[in-house]
Write a protein that holds these residues in place. Structure first.
Motif, PDB file in Angstrom:
ATOM      1  N   SER A  80       1.128  -1.212   0.179  1.00 53.11           N
ATOM      2  CA  SER A  80      -0.201  -0.166   0.101  1.00 53.11           C
ATOM      3  C   SER A  80       1.169   1.090   0.091  1.00 53.11           C
ATOM      4  O   SER A  80       0.671   2.280  -0.698  1.00 53.11           O
ATOM      5  CB  SER A  80      -1.191  -0.440   1.499  1.00 53.11           C
TER       6      SER A  80
ATOM      7  N   ILE B 134      -5.709   2.841  -4.256  1.00 52.91           N
ATOM      8  CA  ILE B 134      -5.844   1.346  -2.622  1.00 52.91           C
ATOM      9  C   ILE B 134      -7.235   0.978  -3.076  1.00 52.91           C
ATOM     10  O   ILE B 134      -7.861   2.268  -2.163  1.00 52.91           O
ATOM     11  CB  ILE B 134      -5.098   1.301  -2.148  1.00 52.91           C
ATOM     12  N   GLN B 135      -7.747  -0.319  -3.029  1.00 60.99           N
ATOM     13  CA  GLN B 135      -9.435  -0.385  -3.277  1.00 60.99           C
ATOM     14  C   GLN B 135      -9.734  -1.757  -2.811  1.00 60.99           C
ATOM     15  O   GLN B 135      -7.820  -2.548  -3.167  1.00 60.99           O
ATOM     16  CB  GLN B 135      -9.921  -0.641  -4.597  1.00 60.99           C
ATOM     17  N   MET B 136     -10.208  -1.710  -1.726  1.00 62.01           N
ATOM     18  CA  MET B 136     -10.418  -2.552  -0.384  1.00 62.01           C
ATOM     19  C   MET B 136     -11.480  -2.690  -0.776  1.00 62.01           C
ATOM     20  O   MET B 136     -12.904  -1.992  -0.653  1.00 62.01           O
ATOM     21  CB  MET B 136     -10.060  -2.496   0.493  1.00 62.01           C
TER      22      MET B 136
ATOM     23  N   ARG C  47     -10.573  -6.973   1.446  1.00 59.42           N
ATOM     24  CA  ARG C  47     -10.229  -8.454   0.542  1.00 59.42           C
ATOM     25  C   ARG C  47      -9.895  -6.725   0.015  1.00 59.42           C
ATOM     26  O   ARG C  47      -9.808  -6.032  -1.126  1.00 59.42           O
ATOM     27  CB  ARG C  47     -10.895  -8.617  -0.439  1.00 59.42           C
ATOM     28  N   ARG C  48      -9.175  -6.970  -1.003  1.00 62.39           N
ATOM     29  CA  ARG C  48      -7.828  -6.031  -1.979  1.00 62.39           C
ATOM     30  C   ARG C  48      -8.484  -6.393  -3.484  1.00 62.39           C
ATOM     31  O   ARG C  48      -8.403  -7.455  -3.851  1.00 62.39           O
ATOM     32  CB  ARG C  48      -6.621  -6.782  -1.686  1.00 62.39           C
TER      33      ARG C  48
ATOM     34  N   THR D 148      -7.282  -5.705  -6.655  1.00 60.69           N
ATOM     35  CA  THR D 148      -6.351  -5.456  -8.032  1.00 60.69           C
ATOM     36  C   THR D 148      -6.189  -5.295  -9.473  1.00 60.69           C
ATOM     37  O   THR D 148      -6.586  -6.655  -9.996  1.00 60.69           O
ATOM     38  CB  THR D 148      -5.373  -6.987  -7.103  1.00 60.69           C
TER      39      THR D 148
ATOM     40  N   ALA E 171      -1.640  -2.323  -9.593  1.00 58.90           N
ATOM     41  CA  ALA E 171      -1.642  -2.694  -8.336  1.00 58.90           C
ATOM     42  C   ALA E 171      -1.120  -4.101  -8.303  1.00 58.90           C
ATOM     43  O   ALA E 171      -0.479  -4.283  -7.138  1.00 58.90           O
ATOM     44  CB  ALA E 171      -2.755  -3.397  -7.630  1.00 58.90           C
TER      45      ALA E 171
ATOM     46  N   TYR F 177     -12.961  -7.639  -9.142  1.00 60.93           N
ATOM     47  CA  TYR F 177     -11.897  -7.758  -7.836  1.00 60.93           C
ATOM     48  C   TYR F 177     -10.132  -7.516  -8.746  1.00 60.93           C
ATOM     49  O   TYR F 177      -9.379  -7.997  -8.390  1.00 60.93           O
ATOM     50  CB  TYR F 177     -11.719  -9.064  -7.410  1.00 60.93           C
TER      51      TYR F 177
ATOM     52  N   ASN G 106      -3.081 -12.358  -7.427  1.00 58.72           N
ATOM     53  CA  ASN G 106      -2.766 -11.746  -6.348  1.00 58.72           C
ATOM     54  C   ASN G 106      -3.595 -12.688  -5.865  1.00 58.72           C
ATOM     55  O   ASN G 106      -5.257 -12.173  -6.093  1.00 58.72           O
ATOM     56  CB  ASN G 106      -3.309 -10.280  -5.617  1.00 58.72           C
TER      57      ASN G 106
ATOM     58  N   ASN H 171      -5.208 -13.546  -1.196  1.00 53.26           N
ATOM     59  CA  ASN H 171      -5.233 -13.567  -0.175  1.00 53.26           C
ATOM     60  C   ASN H 171      -4.300 -14.500   0.051  1.00 53.26           C
ATOM     61  O   ASN H 171      -4.540 -16.345  -0.015  1.00 53.26           O
ATOM     62  CB  ASN H 171      -6.678 -13.296   0.427  1.00 53.26           C
TER      63      ASN H 171
END
Length: 258
Positions: A45, A55-57, A61-62, A64, A68, A118, A159, A161
């Protein structure tokens, strides 16, 4: 069957030199076989901010996008992973850093069919994990160190988790080991009150978790962690604990049960 320890550490530990050294001093004392999975924490981040990448959540959970993802690969599979491997070698622990693409160990599928896009996020299944190479490494007393990076088998990195990776690896290896899964982070365990570090819950059953989640006591980043943890228990992982990284070798923390 031998006991296999699958340990996941959060990125905030991996990014902090002192905390990481303290954790690794305990980790190397665990009997082999063992696997280490790590997140990326704030370092990804922070780099995104420096590069003006948003930055997106969503619910912990990110999300991407391509920029990113590039940062995640550089930070997770590069800087953090190799730093951990080097420190383990310095403690005479023979370690090998591997993304999910290496040896095709963790193939994934790009997440689709959700209301939220996502981006380059991979979902994984235990049945797709390449047990053969993992077991070969473990048989040679090599400690695999996995970052939160997988691939789609078509040339695209993804990406994924790190909690999910730890849980899925644990499930995949239950046919060959008695698996103990431990999530290490910066709290003593699952907290009843996030503002009170002493409010950790020694024993947490699935229904208690669902109740606390519905009440908003457990929220954000703890939800995916606990979801993956209870899924591991459901799929025959013998033990699951959530604890402070400094307590890896003792019995404090939160023990989960169905």
């Amino acid at each position: 069957m031998n006991t296999l320890h699958v340990i996941k550490i959060g990125g905030n530990i991996a990014n902090d030199e002192k905390k990481l050294e303290n954790f690794l001093a305990n980790f190397v004392q665990l009997d082999e076989p063992k696997i280490l999975v790590h997140g990326g924490g704030s370092s990804a981040s922070d780099l995104c901010k420096k590069l003006d990448i948003p930055i997106q959540m969503n619910n912990g959970r990110r999300i991407t996008d391509k920029p990113a993802l590039d940062v995640a690969v550089m930070v997770y599979a590069g800087l953090i992973n190799k730093n951990i491997v080097a420190k383990l070698q310095g403690r005479s622990c023979n370690a090998l850093g591997l993304s999910g693409a290496d040896l095709n160990i963790i193939p994934a599928k790009k997440r689709t069919g959700t209301e939220i896009n996502y981006g380059f996020v991979g979902d994984i299944e235990a049945k797709s994990i390449n047990n053969y190479f993992i077991r070969r490494l473990l048989d040679e007393q090599i400690v695999p160190v996995f970052p939160a990076i997988t691939h789609d088998t078509q040339g695209q990195l993804l990406n994924t988790n790190a909690d999910t990776i730890a849980s899925t690896l644990s499930i995949a290896l239950t046919k060959h080991y008695n698996v103990s899964l431990i999530y290490c982070f910066e709290e003593q365990g699952v907290l009843k009150n996030i503002k009170d570090p002493d409010s950790w819950i020694p024993q947490l059953k699935k229904q208690n978790y669902l109740d606390l989640k519905s009440e908003g006591v457990i929220h954000e980043g703890m939800i995916p962690k606990l979801d993956t943890a209870f899924e591991a228990l459901k799929q025959d992982v013998q033990q699951v604990h959530i604890k402070h990284a400094e307590n890896l070798l003792n019995n404090t923390g939160t023990e989960l049960s169905l």
